[in-house]
Structures are given as C-alpha cells and as structure tokens.
Design a protein around this motif. Sequence first.
Motif, PDB file in Angstrom:
ATOM      1  N   PHE A 105       1.105  -1.302   0.042  1.00 56.75           N
ATOM      2  CA  PHE A 105      -0.380   0.161  -0.174  1.00 56.75           C
ATOM      3  C   PHE A 105       0.915   1.361  -0.178  1.00 56.75           C
ATOM      4  CE2 PHE A 105      -2.085   3.038   2.502  1.00 56.75           C
ATOM      5  CZ  PHE A 105      -3.244   3.335   2.009  1.00 56.75           C
ATOM      6  N   LEU A 106       1.720   1.002   0.535  1.00 60.98           N
ATOM      7  CA  LEU A 106       2.839   2.156   0.856  1.00 60.98           C
ATOM      8  C   LEU A 106       3.497   2.671  -0.391  1.00 60.98           C
ATOM      9  CD1 LEU A 106       4.260   2.007   4.514  1.00 60.98           C
ATOM     10  CD2 LEU A 106       2.754   3.967   3.847  1.00 60.98           C
ATOM     11  N   ILE A 107       4.214   1.727  -0.680  1.00 63.09           N
ATOM     12  CA  ILE A 107       4.459   1.807  -2.575  1.00 63.09           C
ATOM     13  C   ILE A 107       3.904   2.239  -3.390  1.00 63.09           C
ATOM     14  CG2 ILE A 107       4.956  -0.677  -3.119  1.00 63.09           C
ATOM     15  CD1 ILE A 107       7.638   1.241  -3.119  1.00 63.09           C
ATOM     16  N   ILE A 108       2.409   1.529  -3.074  1.00 59.50           N
ATOM     17  CA  ILE A 108       1.632   2.218  -3.887  1.00 59.50           C
ATOM     18  C   ILE A 108       1.086   3.801  -3.984  1.00 59.50           C
ATOM     19  CG2 ILE A 108      -0.674   2.209  -4.728  1.00 59.50           C
ATOM     20  CD1 ILE A 108      -0.483  -1.242  -4.996  1.00 59.50           C
ATOM     21  N   LEU A 109       1.330   4.576  -3.013  1.00 56.35           N
ATOM     22  CA  LEU A 109       1.146   5.963  -2.348  1.00 56.35           C
ATOM     23  C   LEU A 109       2.543   6.660  -2.749  1.00 56.35           C
ATOM     24  CD1 LEU A 109      -0.904   5.821   1.134  1.00 56.35           C
ATOM     25  CD2 LEU A 109      -2.044   5.890  -1.216  1.00 56.35           C
ATOM     26  N   CYS A 110       3.621   6.132  -3.008  1.00 50.98           N
ATOM     27  CA  CYS A 110       4.934   6.515  -3.235  1.00 50.98           C
ATOM     28  C   CYS A 110       5.177   6.773  -4.322  1.00 50.98           C
ATOM     29  CB  CYS A 110       6.084   5.283  -2.482  1.00 50.98           C
ATOM     30  SG  CYS A 110       7.476   6.280  -3.595  1.00 50.98           S
ATOM     31  N   ILE A 111       4.591   6.097  -5.119  1.00 51.77           N
ATOM     32  CA  ILE A 111       4.536   6.357  -6.904  1.00 51.77           C
ATOM     33  C   ILE A 111       3.357   7.035  -7.325  1.00 51.77           C
ATOM     34  CG2 ILE A 111       3.820   4.722  -9.077  1.00 51.77           C
ATOM     35  CD1 ILE A 111       5.214   2.418  -7.138  1.00 51.77           C
ATOM     36  N   ILE A 112       2.714   6.899  -6.932  1.00 51.00           N
ATOM     37  CA  ILE A 112       1.070   8.122  -7.169  1.00 51.00           C
ATOM     38  C   ILE A 112       2.077   9.449  -6.781  1.00 51.00           C
ATOM     39  CG2 ILE A 112      -1.497   9.295  -6.369  1.00 51.00           C
ATOM     40  CD1 ILE A 112      -1.907   6.326  -6.613  1.00 51.00           C
ATOM     41  N   THR A 113       1.975   9.659  -5.323  1.00 47.15           N
ATOM     42  CA  THR A 113       3.234  11.024  -5.344  1.00 47.15           C
ATOM     43  C   THR A 113       3.760  11.439  -6.253  1.00 47.15           C
ATOM     44  OG1 THR A 113       2.045  10.030  -3.235  1.00 47.15           O
ATOM     45  CG2 THR A 113       3.739  11.766  -3.101  1.00 47.15           C
ATOM     46  N   ALA A 114       5.419  10.276  -6.435  1.00 46.87           N
ATOM     47  CA  ALA A 114       6.346  10.572  -7.063  1.00 46.87           C
ATOM     48  C   ALA A 114       5.324  11.209  -8.758  1.00 46.87           C
ATOM     49  CB  ALA A 114       6.928   9.406  -7.378  1.00 46.87           C
ATOM     50  N   VAL A 115       5.172  10.613  -9.439  1.00 45.16           N
ATOM     51  CA  VAL A 115       3.859   9.825 -10.157  1.00 45.16           C
ATOM     52  C   VAL A 115       3.085  12.039 -10.368  1.00 45.16           C
ATOM     53  CG1 VAL A 115       2.444   9.627 -12.547  1.00 45.16           C
ATOM     54  CG2 VAL A 115       3.485   8.396 -11.548  1.00 45.16           C
ATOM     55  N   SER A 116       2.660  12.360  -9.417  1.00 40.68           N
ATOM     56  CA  SER A 116       2.457  13.968  -8.996  1.00 40.68           C
ATOM     57  C   SER A 116       3.340  14.861  -8.904  1.00 40.68           C
ATOM     58  CB  SER A 116       1.036  13.875  -7.515  1.00 40.68           C
ATOM     59  OG  SER A 116       0.157  12.807  -8.212  1.00 40.68           O
ATOM     60  N   ALA A 117       4.412  14.344  -8.520  1.00 42.55           N
ATOM     61  CA  ALA A 117       5.894  15.577  -8.091  1.00 42.55           C
ATOM     62  C   ALA A 117       6.151  15.425  -9.689  1.00 42.55           C
ATOM     63  CB  ALA A 117       6.815  14.823  -7.313  1.00 42.55           C
TER      64      ALA A 117
ATOM     65  N   LEU B 107       5.735  17.364  -3.149  1.00 42.72           N
ATOM     66  CA  LEU B 107       4.988  15.453  -3.693  1.00 42.72           C
ATOM     67  C   LEU B 107       6.378  14.935  -3.236  1.00 42.72           C
ATOM     68  CD1 LEU B 107       2.506  16.834  -6.202  1.00 42.72           C
ATOM     69  CD2 LEU B 107       2.551  15.309  -3.818  1.00 42.72           C
ATOM     70  N   ALA B 108       7.555  15.958  -3.868  1.00 46.07           N
ATOM     71  CA  ALA B 108       8.645  14.755  -3.919  1.00 46.07           C
ATOM     72  C   ALA B 108       9.140  13.986  -2.629  1.00 46.07           C
ATOM     73  CB  ALA B 108      10.379  15.255  -4.965  1.00 46.07           C
ATOM     74  N   ILE B 109       9.137  15.522  -1.870  1.00 49.92           N
ATOM     75  CA  ILE B 109      10.048  14.570  -0.111  1.00 49.92           C
ATOM     76  C   ILE B 109       9.061  13.229   0.456  1.00 49.92           C
ATOM     77  CG2 ILE B 109       9.882  15.498   1.969  1.00 49.92           C
ATOM     78  CD1 ILE B 109      11.249  18.170   0.942  1.00 49.92           C
ATOM     79  N   ALA B 110       7.285  14.245   0.223  1.00 49.70           N
ATOM     80  CA  ALA B 110       6.534  12.825   0.523  1.00 49.70           C
ATOM     81  C   ALA B 110       6.963  12.207   0.362  1.00 49.70           C
ATOM     82  CB  ALA B 110       4.778  13.420   0.148  1.00 49.70           C
ATOM     83  N   ALA B 111       7.236  11.681  -1.541  1.00 47.29           N
ATOM     84  CA  ALA B 111       7.238  10.186  -2.645  1.00 47.29           C
ATOM     85  C   ALA B 111       8.254   9.305  -1.275  1.00 47.29           C
ATOM     86  CB  ALA B 111       7.517  10.125  -3.747  1.00 47.29           C
ATOM     87  N   MET B 112       9.824   9.899  -1.449  1.00 39.76           N
ATOM     88  CA  MET B 112      10.350   9.345  -0.178  1.00 39.76           C
ATOM     89  C   MET B 112      10.455   9.316   0.895  1.00 39.76           C
ATOM     90  SD  MET B 112      13.914  12.813  -1.570  1.00 39.76           S
ATOM     91  CE  MET B 112      13.425  13.425  -2.784  1.00 39.76           C
TER      92      MET B 112
END
Length: 157
Positions: free
Chosen positions: A32-44, A57-62
């Motif tokens: 679940f967390l890696i999916i959120l990470c990918i979505i956040t990174a793509v949004s960034a 968004l990039a910091i949140a993805a990290m």
Amino acid sequence: MPVRYVRRVLQPGETIVYSTKLHWIIYRWAIFLIILCIITAVSAWYTADNKNLSLALAIAAMILGLLALSSAVGKFVKRWTTELAVTDRRVIYKERLIARRTLEMNRSRVESVDVYQSILGRLLGYGTITLRGTGGSGEPMPNIEHPLTFRSYITAG
C-alpha cells in the motif's frame, strides 16, 4: 521452504510431514505504501512547473518510500524467521529472530484446530489457525499459507 529450527529440534525417528510459511499478504502495508509512493512521485513529476508543490510531493514520495522499505524489511525478517511444521508426532511453530517464541504441541494432545479465513483470505489462500490443547487455551497463528491443508495434516494422525 527451509525449516532450520524444526530440523534441529526433531527427536530421533521423527519426520516432518508438512511445513508451510506465512503468506505474502503480510506485506500488504508495504505494498500500500509503495503504491502511494509511486502515485505521489508521478504527481510530483506532473507538477514540475509548480516548484513548491513538486518539491513537497517529491519529499512526501521519499518519505512514503522509506516507510514502505522499512515495513517490507520488517515483514521479510518475520516471514523468514517464522517456521511452521507438522511432524509425525508434534506441531511446531517458531517465530522471531532474537527473542524466539515457540509453540510445540504433541499431536495427540491437540483437542481442536480452528481455522479462520476472511473472504480475502479464502480468495488468496491464507488464514489464522488456533490450536487448542487438552486443558489449555488457544494459540493463534495468523497469516498462515494454506491453513486448511495445515489443519488436515494436524488432524490426520
């Protein structure tokens, strides 16, 4: 599946009839967390024209990526160190790496074996097994792969 602890505690003439492991579903939080990470990174990536939003968004993805990695490593160790086996004499359950917890019960002393599977558990093949020995309380073993097969081997003797 390697059963290192179980092989070390076998009594003379005792053999393993079935062994299983924890189901991959224990990684659900990390997934679940890696999916959120990918979505956040793509949004960034797509908000690169807005530097402040893109940086946030990039910091949140990290952070999400680090949390996912931390969760996955912990669950990997848990899955790697948990051993479940049925021998011709006993049921053996061992978990944890340093502070070991074991449950060993003679098959003749097993009074009942309860299996709980949610709808998702039935679809994906995992569940919780609770062993009840004579005069004892139940010992739940959660997220077991193929719990009905495990139960069958416990009660088949």
